[in-house]
Design an enzyme around this catalytic site. Structure first.
Site, short mmCIF file in Angstrom:
data_model
loop_
_atom_site.label_atom_id
_atom_site.label_comp_id
_atom_site.label_asym_id
_atom_site.label_seq_id
_atom_site.Cartn_x
_atom_site.Cartn_y
_atom_site.Cartn_z
N LYS A 93 1.14 -9.80 7.69
CA LYS A 93 -0.47 -10.04 6.84
C LYS A 93 -0.87 -11.26 7.66
O LYS A 93 -0.15 -11.99 8.48
CB LYS A 93 -0.22 -10.33 5.33
CG LYS A 93 0.12 -8.95 4.58
CD LYS A 93 0.00 -9.16 3.17
CE LYS A 93 0.22 -7.88 2.52
NZ LYS A 93 0.49 -7.96 1.09
N ARG B 98 8.73 -5.92 0.61
CA ARG B 98 8.08 -4.81 1.28
C ARG B 98 7.74 -4.83 2.83
O ARG B 98 6.69 -5.89 3.10
CB ARG B 98 6.72 -4.15 0.49
CG ARG B 98 5.88 -3.34 0.95
CD ARG B 98 4.31 -3.28 0.10
NE ARG B 98 3.60 -2.14 0.45
CZ ARG B 98 3.11 -2.17 1.72
NH1 ARG B 98 2.81 -3.10 2.44
NH2 ARG B 98 2.17 -1.12 2.04
N1 PMM Z 1 0.51 -5.04 0.57
C1 PMM Z 1 -0.36 -4.04 1.21
C2 PMM Z 1 -0.14 -2.75 0.46
N2 PMM Z 1 0.41 -2.51 -0.79
N3 PMM Z 1 1.74 -3.51 -2.18
C3 PMM Z 1 2.37 -4.43 -3.12
N4 PMM Z 1 3.18 -4.30 -4.04
N5 PMM Z 1 2.51 -5.74 -2.43
C4 PMM Z 1 1.85 -5.93 -1.22
O1 PMM Z 1 1.70 -6.96 -0.81
C5 PMM Z 1 0.97 -4.91 -0.57
C6 PMM Z 1 1.13 -3.57 -1.16
C7 PMM Z 1 -1.23 -4.23 2.35
O2 PMM Z 1 -0.27 -4.09 3.42
P1 PMM Z 1 -0.40 -2.86 4.76
O3 PMM Z 1 -1.71 -2.48 4.67
O4 PMM Z 1 -0.05 -3.75 5.87
O5 PMM Z 1 0.71 -2.01 4.14
#
Ligand code: PMM
Length: 462
Positions: free
Chosen positions: A231, A270
């Site tokens: 991030k 995650r």
């Molecule tokens: N961050 C992203 C997408 N989905 N879901 C949860 N539960 N928590 C998060 O912090 C989260 C998520 C965005 O990250 P990406 O675009 O790098 O996948």
């Protein structure tokens, strides 16, 4: 009886949410099925490539795969639920058939319903305060585990909504309001996973404040998921000459966050780079002395206390209602507690006992006093008190709180360590506790540098 292998449930995955290991932090691998990720060779090739990538993540140690068809990053474009399902359903079906535990990252109730039909196990919704009534209904109807992520606004507007007086208090309060709404609609509380929503309506320092406060999230009794991987706030941390580090160079920092999240008791992290985080989590557990350091596909899980063939069952945790009646592995599925202590014991949590005390090494602290706050986790067998509904069989938390307050306002000591130690000893003397964890906070400690809190945590057994 309780030794579980991955191969018992499927080639590579745990097979079901209930069969996920409960004694260590899990690794959730990100599987984005968006055109920029996998569709170079057309739609079918895109699906095939995504499935292959999912299998690779499982082989690298992912416990759960988080499949997403729509980017939810700040500023990203929306797509229709139909388009989203076209992207992800074949991938979900194939990976579910391979035994993977799947969460699906979606803002759409229709997609949540469709993927649960196709074999997915969890709904990961980053709508936050914008969650739709239809989504609540789907999750309640299906009794699906649900990741409740804190967010304000939409991906288009969230960056402008990051004003907080106290980010931790407000994020927790907003999550608790949403949680109450889900529970009122019929979602079982133990199926709700809380996620502070790093980067979703949060600026750099706010993300760090939330990470520092992870114990407050785990203290809610819910499982906690941390999504820090790659991030922007990590890019800003690693900047060179004013230039943020690009996403591809943030995996080592992401793994460091995974280790620290595991140390703080997160249920899962995650991440994009699964191998790095699986290793980081293994290090954290080895450090803490909790679970077998590495648990990989096909590896037998070592029985934990109370699970050996000749051992009596471990005492049930207070909120530890099994997720599924007759749980065949005999395991309790309790929300994650800090893994430093056995996570299935009965306990009473008493947080934020506040009083002005006169402790510190500086004369000024001894003269003028300042606020102290004490958090307690008290371990004791609550089975009789619960069965007989009798306060004499437990620790009366009102009396505990008074005792702690009196010690905070009592004789001055130099160190938070000493105050915590005295509180622990007194509580073990006066109340029927098996063990106690005491955290003493001194958020207004007079030092030059701006900081949000300083605390000391000790764990003492009878
Ligand atoms: N961050 C992203 C997408 N989905 N879901 C949860 N539960 N928590 C998060 O912090 C989260 C998520 C965005 O990250 P990406 O675009 O790098 O996948």
């Amino acid at each position: 009886m309780t030794t579980t292998t991955r191969t018992a449930h499927g080639a590579l995955g745990w097979g079901s949410f209930e069969d996920l290991p409960s004694g260590r932090t899990l690794v959730m691998g990100v599987l984005n099925v968006t055109p920029d990720s996998f569709s170079d060779g057309g739609e079918h090739a895109g699906h095939e490539a995504a499935i292959a990538h999912g299998m690779r993540l499982l082989a690298e140690g992912a416990d759960v795969l988080d499949v997403g068809g729509e980017s939810t990053r700040p500023g990203s474009e929306r797509i229709t639920p139909a388009e989203e399902q076209r992207r992800i359903l074949p991938v979900v079906e194939a990976l579910a058939a391979a035994g993977a535990v799947l969460s699906v990252d979606t803002l759409h109730a229709a997609t949540a319903a469709a993927v649960l039909d196709a074999g997915a196990h969890l709904v990961n919704d980053v709508s936050g305060l914008s969650v739709t009534p239809a989504m609540v209904e789907v999750v309640a109807e299906r009794q699906a585990p649900y990741v409740l992520t804190h967010a304000r606004g939409t991906p288009a507007t969230m960056d402008g909504l990051a004003d907080y007086d106290d980010v931790v208090d407000e994020v927790l309060a907003e999550l608790e309001t949403l949680r109450d709404r889900l529970v009122a609609a019929g979602v079982a509380p133990e199926r709700i996973v809380l996620d502070p929503g790093l980067g979703f309506a949060k600026r750099g320092a706010q993300n760090w404040a939330l990470l520092r406060a992870l114990p407050r999230f785990t203290a809610t009794g819910h499982r906690v998921l941390v999504g820090a991987s790659r991030k922007r706030f990590l890019g800003a941390l690693l900047e060179t000459d004013g230039e943020a580090r690009p996403a591809a160079g943030r995996d080592t920092a992401s793994a460091a966050v995974s280790a620290l999240s595991a140390h703080a008791g997160a249920w899962a992290v995650r991440v994009h780079d699964v191998r790095a985080s699986a290793d980081a989590v293994a290090v954290a557990h080895a450090w803490l002395g909790t679970e077998p350091a590495v648990l990989r596909p096909g590896a037998a899980r070592r029985p934990r206390p109370g699970e050996g063939p000749d051992e009596p069952p471990a005492p049930r945790g207070g909120r530890g209602r099994a997720l599924r009646a007759g749980d065949r592995a005999g395991r309790q599925h309790v929300p994650a507690a800090p893994p430093r202590v056995p996570d299935r014991r009965d306990r009473i949590n008493l947080l934020g006992i506040g009083a002005v005390g006169y402790h510190g090494v500086l004369d000024q602290e001894k003269r003028s006093g300042q606020p102290f706050f004490v958090d307690l986790v008290m371990y004791l067998d609550l089975s009789r008190a619960g069965a007989e509904d009798d306060v004499a069989l437990t620790a009366h938390y009102g009396e505990v709180a008074e005792e702690v307050r009196d010690m905070v306002i009592g004789p001055s000591v130099n160190l938070l360590e000493t105050l915590a130690d005295r509180i622990a000893r007194r509580l073990l003397e006066r109340f029927p506790l098996e063990a106690v964890e005491v955290t003493v906070h001194k958020p207004k400690a007079p030092i030059e540098v701006t900081f949000s809190d300083v605390s000391v945590t000790i764990y003492r057994e009878r």
